[in-house]
Design a protein around this motif. Structure first.
Motif, PDB file in Angstrom:
ATOM      1  N   ALA A 154      -3.269   3.820  -1.679  1.00 57.23           N
ATOM      2  CA  ALA A 154      -3.928   2.656  -2.279  1.00 57.23           C
ATOM      3  C   ALA A 154      -3.044   1.421  -2.260  1.00 57.23           C
ATOM      4  O   ALA A 154      -1.818   1.506  -2.334  1.00 57.23           O
ATOM      5  CB  ALA A 154      -4.366   2.936  -3.717  1.00 57.23           C
ATOM      6  N   TYR A 155      -3.726   0.313  -2.154  1.00 62.70           N
ATOM      7  CA  TYR A 155      -3.158  -1.011  -2.401  1.00 62.70           C
ATOM      8  C   TYR A 155      -2.947  -1.118  -3.902  1.00 62.70           C
ATOM      9  O   TYR A 155      -3.813  -0.706  -4.679  1.00 62.70           O
ATOM     10  CB  TYR A 155      -4.182  -2.034  -1.916  1.00 62.70           C
ATOM     11  N   PHE A 156      -1.802  -1.663  -4.317  1.00 64.07           N
ATOM     12  CA  PHE A 156      -1.474  -1.709  -5.750  1.00 64.07           C
ATOM     13  C   PHE A 156      -0.860  -3.072  -6.046  1.00 64.07           C
ATOM     14  O   PHE A 156       0.277  -3.347  -5.673  1.00 64.07           O
ATOM     15  CB  PHE A 156      -0.485  -0.584  -6.076  1.00 64.07           C
ATOM     16  N   ARG A 157      -1.638  -3.910  -6.723  1.00 65.12           N
ATOM     17  CA  ARG A 157      -1.210  -5.288  -6.966  1.00 65.12           C
ATOM     18  C   ARG A 157      -1.048  -5.538  -8.456  1.00 65.12           C
ATOM     19  O   ARG A 157      -2.004  -5.373  -9.219  1.00 65.12           O
ATOM     20  CB  ARG A 157      -2.283  -6.210  -6.382  1.00 65.12           C
ATOM     21  N   THR A 190       0.864  -1.177   0.000  1.00 65.17           N
ATOM     22  CA  THR A 190       0.000   0.000   0.000  1.00 65.17           C
ATOM     23  C   THR A 190       0.902   1.228   0.000  1.00 65.17           C
ATOM     24  O   THR A 190       1.806   1.335   0.835  1.00 65.17           O
ATOM     25  CB  THR A 190      -0.931   0.003   1.221  1.00 65.17           C
TER      26      THR A 190
END
Lengths: 209, 209
Positions: free
Chosen positions: A165-168, A156
């Motif tokens: 933000a979470y970024f995957r 994150t």
């Protein structure tokens, strides 16, 4: 320099890719990276299920060392942090690579190897790691900050604007131009006036057991 | 024309915003919009918890009409669909506006109002709605397709490339240039070579009860 905080867990391959991305783009874009910690073990622990993220009952920082696959790595990360932000970043990167590229376990041997590869002072690192009580307090404060922010996974990122933000993503990108495009795409999503909260692909499930 | 499928639930304000966005950009970008259905009631039903999305035990299309706040709207949507894709799109848009802009209930009066505003043939609509068995079969097929794809929320868009994603934003954008920018940002995320799976903001929680 623009401060970007990254919440990481050494267990997580997506956190590894996210940190590699940030490491590539930071010098080009003038980002000042600060490593923070979020624990998947704590976040997903059955005793914390249904509870607010900022009020867990099962806390990783209070567990015995032997019981957890991630606690020792977090304490080592806080020990590395005593040698400065740049040293901390190099240590984290090397430990992630050892774990997720070379498939090493997060044991003492791997931690010491990461210290060596990152060029840290090993004697100082060991002394700081032995001051376990201080490292546990730092970890507890870090996990508490993650809970306040509502972090639910790693990586994150928290941008200078305060957007987080979470970024995957699954394909590691270290080629500078591609990495910069990817980072700018991520920040454009967070800064768009529509206030995008989520973009998430559905996952086709395999046949049920 | 590029076919874009949109999975919607009339209960969902994010689906409303997503459809308004698609409606604005479609003529500019040459998109052929096709409305599909996903049910939040079915997806979040306690009897389906922990089960694969493609194998629910509680199925909305088999429930009594009176028991569900969304079933009648879905059946009406399938009745509107009998008058062609463009008519279906206009009906969906008007029904979403009635529900989420004007805060109307999803009752018969509102459904008939949407038919009128969308310029559909009311007599034909009523006859198609009365053929409830056919509409239920169509809805069941639609929800099954959503389950196969792994849809978990609305709106979920399926692009011509086959890339699909849930897309949630809070600020409605119908100004053409802003809408186009937003749509292009969304598709750029899905088409980026890093294979982005998720971008999601953490939510700060209010004080625990």
């Amino acid at each position: 320099m623009q401060l970007v905080k990254i919440y990481l867990d050494y267990l997580c391959p997506f956190a590894w890719r996210g940190l590699e991305l940030a490491y590539v783009v930071a010098p080009q874009l003038g980002l000042d990276l600060e490593i923070r910690h979020y624990s998947l073990e704590q976040g997903n622990h059955p005793e914390n299920a249904g509870r607010p993220r900022k009020a867990p009952v099962w806390k990783l920082a209070e567990q015995p060392l032997e019981s957890s696959p991630s606690l020792r790595a977090f304490l080592a990360s806080h020990a590395a942090r005593q040698q400065g932000k740049a040293a901390h970043l190099r240590f984290a990167l090397e430990l992630f690579r050892l774990r997720h590229q070379e498939r090493r376990r997060l044991d003492d041997e791997t931690l010491v190897e990461a210290v060596g590869r990152a060029g840290l002072d090993l004697e100082r690192f060991m002394a700081d790691l032995e001051d376990e009580e201080s490292r546990r307090l730092e970890l507890a404060a870090d996990l508490e900050a993650a809970g306040e922010l509502g972090v639910f996974g790693t990586p994150t990122f928290v941008l200078p604007s305060g957007d987080a933000a979470y970024f995957r993503f699954t394909q590691l990108t270290t080629e500078p131009e591609l990495a910069t495009n990817l980072w700018e795409l991520f920040t454009a999503v967070l800064e768009n006036g529509a206030h995008i909260e989520t973009i998430r692909r559905p996952q086709r499930e395999r046949a049920s057991r």
